[in-house]
Enzyme design. Structure first.
Site, PDB file in Angstrom:
ATOM      1  N   PRO A  21       0.854  -1.191   0.000  1.00  0.00           N
ATOM      2  CG  PRO A  21      -0.082  -1.136   2.149  1.00  0.00           C
ATOM      3  CD  PRO A  21       0.888  -1.888   1.295  1.00  0.00           C
ATOM      4  CB  ALA A  23      -0.648   7.237   1.440  1.00  0.00           C
ATOM      5  CD  GLN A  75      -2.272  -0.259   5.127  1.00  0.00           C
ATOM      6  OE1 GLN A  75      -2.152   0.930   4.852  1.00  0.00           O
ATOM      7  NE2 GLN A  75      -1.245  -1.045   5.388  1.00  0.00           N
ATOM      8  CB  CYS A 105       1.435   4.823   9.028  1.00  0.00           C
ATOM      9  SG  CYS A 105       1.639   6.508   8.421  1.00  0.00           S
ATOM     10  CE  LYS A 143       3.667  -2.235   4.093  1.00  0.00           C
ATOM     11  NZ  LYS A 143       3.980  -0.885   4.610  1.00  0.00           N
ATOM     12  CG  HIS A 173       9.046  -1.030   6.259  1.00  0.00           C
ATOM     13  ND1 HIS A 173       8.679   0.299   6.291  1.00  0.00           N
ATOM     14  CD2 HIS A 173      10.311  -1.051   5.772  1.00  0.00           C
ATOM     15  CE1 HIS A 173       9.688   1.051   5.850  1.00  0.00           C
ATOM     16  NE2 HIS A 173      10.675   0.250   5.534  1.00  0.00           N
ATOM     17  N   GLY A 205      10.850  -3.642   2.287  1.00  0.00           N
ATOM     18  CA  GLY A 205      11.805  -2.595   2.643  1.00  0.00           C
ATOM     19  C   GLY A 205      13.073  -2.675   1.827  1.00  0.00           C
ATOM     20  CB  ALA A 228       6.999  -0.075  -1.050  1.00  0.00           C
ATOM     21  NE  ARG A 229      10.855   3.945  -0.607  1.00  0.00           N
ATOM     22  CZ  ARG A 229      11.796   4.241   0.288  1.00  0.00           C
ATOM     23  NH1 ARG A 229      12.171   5.501   0.442  1.00  0.00           N
ATOM     24  NH2 ARG A 229      12.368   3.294   1.007  1.00  0.00           N
TER      25      ARG A 229
HETATM   26  C1  LIG Z   1       4.743   7.786  -0.303  1.00  0.00           C
HETATM   27  C2  LIG Z   1       4.569   6.585   0.571  1.00  0.00           C
HETATM   28  C3  LIG Z   1       3.293   6.226   0.981  1.00  0.00           C
HETATM   29  C4  LIG Z   1       3.105   5.094   1.802  1.00  0.00           C
HETATM   30  N1  LIG Z   1       1.845   4.743   2.172  1.00  0.00           N
HETATM   31  C5  LIG Z   1       1.643   3.619   2.929  1.00  0.00           C
HETATM   32  C6  LIG Z   1       0.331   3.196   3.272  1.00  0.00           C
HETATM   33  O1  LIG Z   1      -0.679   3.807   2.910  1.00  0.00           O
HETATM   34  N2  LIG Z   1       0.224   2.076   4.041  1.00  0.00           N
HETATM   35  C7  LIG Z   1       1.322   1.357   4.461  1.00  0.00           C
HETATM   36  O2  LIG Z   1       1.167   0.348   5.140  1.00  0.00           O
HETATM   37  N3  LIG Z   1       2.560   1.731   4.127  1.00  0.00           N
HETATM   38  C8  LIG Z   1       2.740   2.826   3.358  1.00  0.00           C
HETATM   39  N4  LIG Z   1       4.016   3.185   2.977  1.00  0.00           N
HETATM   40  C9  LIG Z   1       5.148   2.298   3.322  1.00  0.00           C
HETATM   41  C10 LIG Z   1       5.432   1.317   2.172  1.00  0.00           C
HETATM   42  O3  LIG Z   1       4.345   0.454   1.960  1.00  0.00           O
HETATM   43  C11 LIG Z   1       6.702   0.481   2.460  1.00  0.00           C
HETATM   44  O4  LIG Z   1       6.519  -0.226   3.654  1.00  0.00           O
HETATM   45  C12 LIG Z   1       7.952   1.342   2.567  1.00  0.00           C
HETATM   46  O5  LIG Z   1       8.007   2.302   1.529  1.00  0.00           O
HETATM   47  C13 LIG Z   1       9.224   0.487   2.555  1.00  0.00           C
HETATM   48  O6  LIG Z   1       9.364  -0.205   1.333  1.00  0.00           O
HETATM   49  P1  LIG Z   1      10.404   0.315   0.187  1.00  0.00           P
HETATM   50  O7  LIG Z   1      11.709   0.608   0.901  1.00  0.00           O
HETATM   51  O8  LIG Z   1      10.483  -0.861  -0.753  1.00  0.00           O
HETATM   52  O9  LIG Z   1       9.804   1.527  -0.425  1.00  0.00           O
HETATM   53  C14 LIG Z   1       4.220   4.320   2.210  1.00  0.00           C
HETATM   54  C15 LIG Z   1       5.505   4.698   1.784  1.00  0.00           C
HETATM   55  C16 LIG Z   1       5.695   5.800   0.978  1.00  0.00           C
HETATM   56  C17 LIG Z   1       7.091   6.164   0.546  1.00  0.00           C
END
Ligand SMILES: Cc1cc2nc3c(=O)[nH]c(=O)nc-3n(C[C@H](O)[C@H](O)[C@H](O)COP(=O)(O)O)c2cc1C
Length: 317
Positions: A21, A23, A75, A105, A143, A173, A205, A228-229
């Site tokens: 997820p 946001a 979520q 979060c 999560k 994460h 992560g 994620a990203r």
């Molecule tokens: C812009 C942004 C929005 C996010 N929104 C959510 C969200 O709505 N719910 C959630 O559980 N995690 C959210 N996350 C966390 C990501 O799901 C993920 O756990 C985190 O970015 C680590 O993964 P990555 O290093 O592969 O990006 C968000 C992260 C970012 C950067």
């Protein structure tokens, strides 16, 4: 990494490569794209239970879906077990198969209201929330992070609590709350959680390539990975990891996203979403600076289409 089906409660998902997820990013069209490119499961962005309770229109919009989304996971964000249960059982959630609870979060406003990662500091409350959501009869997943601070990590204890409370899967994460989104994930924390839990443990992560996904699986022994990203920057990572053959290029994919988003949302939202998608997807394209400015200036769908064509059809990567 080894690709395998996963069982979440009584739901089987086709593979263990998930889209997180995010946001402001994981709207319905993007989830459909990830599904098409091979993701085993995608989640809506976090949806505030208080927003739903007060019938906030913008919050309700986040739950837009159609039967084209094969397995639907929403979520929820909240801190009050009774409200969480009520919303999990409400009409808003009827289309969804899976309820994922946000316990990760780190954002100050969320944390201060006892929501998101704050629940990692209150296991009793976190457990009541899981139990309440389970009473909806849907599969429930959590999560979370590895803990609140790096000197007090609790991934294994937290995973066990989730499982004992009835959770059907946990996505971790590998960073603590104070690390926010930076720093090397604590692979050992995810590994410890995996060693105590019987439910699937998904590792998240810092996965920014196929090699990172392999490394995450090797170091944690997790049942799957969650992008994620990088999933937003390069949605084709899902086809690469799952060996799904995709004949479309970036230009086709983004053009189809414009069409789909225009059918589901108004012009303002469509432009807002496509700008973000296009600018993430062009990160590695050279000489795109001037186009990025144009992308952010465009005021209607026609202009959007023409700039997307210039970027992805003319400048080929
Ligand atoms: C812009 C942004 C929005 C996010 N929104 C959510 C969200 O709505 N719910 C959630 O559980 N995690 C959210 N996350 C966390 C990501 O799901 C993920 O756990 C985190 O970015 C680590 O993964 P990555 O290093 O592969 O990006 C968000 C992260 C970012 C950067």
């Amino acid at each position: 990494m080894e690709i395998k089906e996963l069982r979440i409660g009584n739901i089987t998902i086709p593979n263990n490569v998930l889209m997180a997820p995010l946001a402001g990013y994981t709207c319905y069209p993007f989830r459909i794209l990830c599904q098409e490119l091979g993701a085993g499961l995608c989640f809506t962005e976090m949806v505030s239970c208080n927003g739903l309770k007060y019938k906030d229109k913008a919050t309700q919009k986040l739950l837009f879906t159609t039967p084209d989304e094969k397995i639907k996971a929403a979520q929820l964000l909240g801190s009050d077990p009774r409200i969480m249960e009520k919303m999990a059982r409400s009409d808003y959630l009827i289309p969804f198969d899976i309820i994922d609870i946000n316990m990760g979060c780190p954002v100050p406003n969320v944390f201060k209201s006892g929501e998101g990662s704050s629940l990692m500091g209150d296991l009793k409350r976190a457990s009541s929330i899981i139990k309440g959501c389970k009473r909806s009869g849907k599969a429930v997943t959590v999560k979370c992070r590895t803990g609140l601070k790096e000197d007090s990590m609790i991934a294994a204890e937290f995973a066990k609590m989730c499982e004992d409370s009835g959770a059907d899967m946990i996505s971790i994460h590998g960073r603590s709350r104070n690390m926010m989104y930076e720093g090397v994930p604590y692979y050992d924390q995810i590994e410890q959680a995996k060693s105590v839990a019987k439910i699937p443990v998904i590792a998240n992560g810092g996965i920014f390539s196929k090699e990172d996904a392999d490394k995450m699986m090797n170091l944690t022994g997790a049942d799957g990975v969650m992008l994620a990203r990088y999933g937003f920057e390069n949605p084709f990572i899902f086809s690469e990891l799952t060996n799904k053959e995709i004949k479309k290029d970036k230009y086709t994919v983004i053009s189809e996203q414009i069409e789909l988003a225009s059918r589901c949302y108004d012009e303002t939202y469509t432009i807002y979403y496509i700008r973000k998608l296009a600018s993430y997807c062009m990160k590695k394209l050279k000489g795109t600076k001037q186009y990025k400015a144009e992308l952010y200036k465009c005021g209607n769908i026609e202009e959007l289409k023409s700039i997307v064509e210039k970027i992805f059809n003319v400048l080929v990567d």
